[in-house]
Design an enzyme around this catalytic site. Structure first.
Site, PDB file in Angstrom:
ATOM      1  N   CYS A  37     -15.454   3.915   4.217  1.00 34.37           N
ATOM      2  CA  CYS A  37     -16.793   3.701   3.661  1.00 34.37           C
ATOM      3  C   CYS A  37     -16.761   2.435   2.815  1.00 34.37           C
ATOM      4  O   CYS A  37     -15.813   2.204   2.068  1.00 34.37           O
ATOM      5  CB  CYS A  37     -17.214   4.898   2.813  1.00 34.37           C
ATOM      6  SG  CYS A  37     -18.835   4.701   2.012  1.00 34.37           S
TER       7      CYS A  37
ATOM      8  N   CYS B 221     -23.659   5.462  -4.322  1.00 30.85           N
ATOM      9  CA  CYS B 221     -22.725   6.386  -3.686  1.00 30.85           C
ATOM     10  C   CYS B 221     -23.465   7.668  -3.310  1.00 30.85           C
ATOM     11  O   CYS B 221     -23.923   8.407  -4.185  1.00 30.85           O
ATOM     12  CB  CYS B 221     -21.560   6.711  -4.607  1.00 30.85           C
ATOM     13  SG  CYS B 221     -20.371   7.877  -3.874  1.00 30.85           S
TER      14      CYS B 221
ATOM     15  N   CYS C 127     -23.058   0.606  -7.900  1.00 29.92           N
ATOM     16  CA  CYS C 127     -22.160   1.408  -7.061  1.00 29.92           C
ATOM     17  C   CYS C 127     -22.312   2.896  -7.336  1.00 29.92           C
ATOM     18  O   CYS C 127     -22.262   3.717  -6.419  1.00 29.92           O
ATOM     19  CB  CYS C 127     -20.716   0.964  -7.265  1.00 29.92           C
ATOM     20  SG  CYS C 127     -20.082   1.161  -8.952  1.00 29.92           S
TER      21      CYS C 127
ATOM     22  N   CYS D 211     -18.261  -5.001 -15.562  1.00 32.80           N
ATOM     23  CA  CYS D 211     -19.484  -4.665 -14.850  1.00 32.80           C
ATOM     24  C   CYS D 211     -20.695  -4.670 -15.778  1.00 32.80           C
ATOM     25  O   CYS D 211     -21.839  -4.597 -15.299  1.00 32.80           O
ATOM     26  CB  CYS D 211     -19.365  -3.273 -14.226  1.00 32.80           C
ATOM     27  SG  CYS D 211     -18.105  -3.119 -12.954  1.00 32.80           S
TER      28      CYS D 211
ATOM     29  N   CYS E 217     -15.388  11.782  -1.929  1.00 35.75           N
ATOM     30  CA  CYS E 217     -15.389  10.431  -1.384  1.00 35.75           C
ATOM     31  C   CYS E 217     -15.416  10.430   0.141  1.00 35.75           C
ATOM     32  O   CYS E 217     -14.615  11.117   0.790  1.00 35.75           O
ATOM     33  CB  CYS E 217     -14.156   9.678  -1.887  1.00 35.75           C
ATOM     34  SG  CYS E 217     -14.000   7.999  -1.264  1.00 35.75           S
TER      35      CYS E 217
ATOM     36  N   CYS F  57     -19.945   1.278  -1.832  1.00 39.36           N
ATOM     37  CA  CYS F  57     -19.844   0.829  -3.228  1.00 39.36           C
ATOM     38  C   CYS F  57     -19.531  -0.660  -3.330  1.00 39.36           C
ATOM     39  O   CYS F  57     -19.805  -1.288  -4.356  1.00 39.36           O
ATOM     40  CB  CYS F  57     -18.831   1.664  -4.009  1.00 39.36           C
ATOM     41  SG  CYS F  57     -17.117   1.463  -3.488  1.00 39.36           S
TER      42      CYS F  57
ATOM     43  N   ASP G 235       0.783  -1.239   0.000  1.00 40.52           N
ATOM     44  CA  ASP G 235       0.000   0.000   0.000  1.00 40.52           C
ATOM     45  C   ASP G 235       0.816   1.291   0.000  1.00 40.52           C
ATOM     46  O   ASP G 235       0.496   2.211  -0.750  1.00 40.52           O
ATOM     47  CB  ASP G 235      -0.965  -0.002   1.190  1.00 40.52           C
ATOM     48  CG  ASP G 235      -1.986   1.110   1.118  1.00 40.52           C
ATOM     49  OD1 ASP G 235      -2.344   1.496   0.003  1.00 40.52           O
ATOM     50  OD2 ASP G 235      -2.427   1.580   2.167  1.00 40.52           O
TER      51      ASP G 235
ATOM     52  N   CYS H 233     -24.249  -2.636 -15.313  1.00 38.27           N
ATOM     53  CA  CYS H 233     -24.564  -2.407 -13.891  1.00 38.27           C
ATOM     54  C   CYS H 233     -24.089  -1.033 -13.428  1.00 38.27           C
ATOM     55  O   CYS H 233     -22.972  -0.612 -13.722  1.00 38.27           O
ATOM     56  CB  CYS H 233     -23.918  -3.494 -13.035  1.00 38.27           C
ATOM     57  SG  CYS H 233     -24.232  -3.319 -11.257  1.00 38.27           S
TER      58      CYS H 233
END
Length: 315
Positions: free
Chosen positions: A236, A194, A190, A184, A213, A239, A130, A187
């Site tokens: 969060c 949001c 998400c 996706c 965000c 999504c 990360d 679709c």
């Protein structure tokens, strides 16, 4: 054939088997070619989508190629670790993104990766979790771990997106896996779910505008902000919660499986929101040790708790 703990491993198959024994849910390998998505990433930065995360621009040049992190790097071993857990619904309890419910994932994954890298000591390696300047999702996609969803999460068609990534850069020349494929389709779950409209379509792709965000606002942003946290005290998951690939199905029972990683399952019991909203620095220092929530800092946690409480009282 090398046995576990009885010597070094040298082939892609041996390395993958060792990674799975260490508890990773998935593992793949790709070559260490320069990042193909660097131009798109630079455009994302130039459009201001990183908000106040200036360090992302400072790391841009280093992200162009893995060799900036490890000279002579030939291959990248990418791993995925499942972190999914259900959340409680008590209104007085801080709502925390699932990846942060237990021990800091940086330490958990880094420890496992160091153990993995230790199995091929003749090679030069670097472990990345990360914080290193690496376009992680691109290399995870190349290694076959998932494809990019509209919410920009990496999605595994079989396992969904409840997983964290880690990497071992190595001078070993290993056989590469095929990139993951998936889509996706039409679709929009998400995007429509949001609450702050953070998922936007720009430059021909869906992407996240960090300034909208909730995860950015509750973790990275310093000082006050006007964003409604919609009940979230840290991070969060909205999504991902609505993504069809994360829904349990009889035909695909492996989706949305609860993690078996002990360090993730050892959930913290945080003070209630009223207490967090006025928590003292010393108390926070003691109770947050070893937790991802320290990233927000005591001022950020107080701010987030106050905003959640304020919104709750307004309703």
């Amino acid at each position: 054939m090398c046995r576990w703990g009885a010597g070094s491993v040298t082939t892609a198959a041996e390395i993958k088997a060792a990674a799975l024994r260490l508890g990773f849910a998935n593992v793949g390998i790709c070559s260490a070619h320069p990042a193909a998505g660097i131009d798109f990433y630079e455009g994302w930065l130039n459009r201001g989508n990183a908000a106040t995360m200036d360090y992302l621009a400072r790391h841009l040049d280093a992200k162009r190629s893995p060799t900036s992190l490890l000279p002579g790097c030939n291959s990248i071993i990418a791993v995925a670790l499942n972190y999914y857990q259900p959340l409680g619904v008590e209104p007085s309890v801080p709502r925390v993104a699932r990846y942060a419910l237990g021990r800091d994932y940086h330490n958990v994954i880094r420890g496992k990766l160091k153990a993995l890298a230790g199995l091929f000591p003749a090679a030069t390696t670097r472990v990345c979790v990360d914080s290193a300047p690496l376009l992680e999702r691109e290399y995870a996609h190349r290694a076959g771990l998932g494809w990019f969803g509209k919410n920009t999460m990496l999605i595994d068609s079989r396992r969904g997106s409840w997983f964290l990534l880690g990497f071992v850069l190595t001078t070993l020349k290993l056989e590469s896996d095929a990139p993951a494929e998936g889509s996706c389709g039409t679709c929009r779950a998400c995007i429509d779910a949001c609450p702050t409209g953070a998922i936007v379509f720009e430059d021909g792709r869906w992407q996240v505008n960090s300034s909208r965000c909730i995860s950015y606002a509750t973790i990275e942003h310093k000082g006050d902000h006007d964003l409604n946290p919609h009940g979230w005290t840290f991070g969060c998951d909205i999504c991902q919660e609505v993504c069809p690939f994360n829904q349990e199905r009889v035909s695909q029972p492996q989706r949305a499986q609860i993690t078996t990683e002990p360090d993730f399952m050892a959930r913290r019991e945080w003070p209630e929101l009223e207490q967090l909203a006025q928590i003292e620095a010393g108390h926070w220092e003691n109770i947050s040790r070893g937790s991802p929530l320290r990233r927000a800092g005591v001022d950020g946690i107080r701010r987030n708790a106050q905003k959640v409480l304020g919104r709750t009282k307004d309703r």
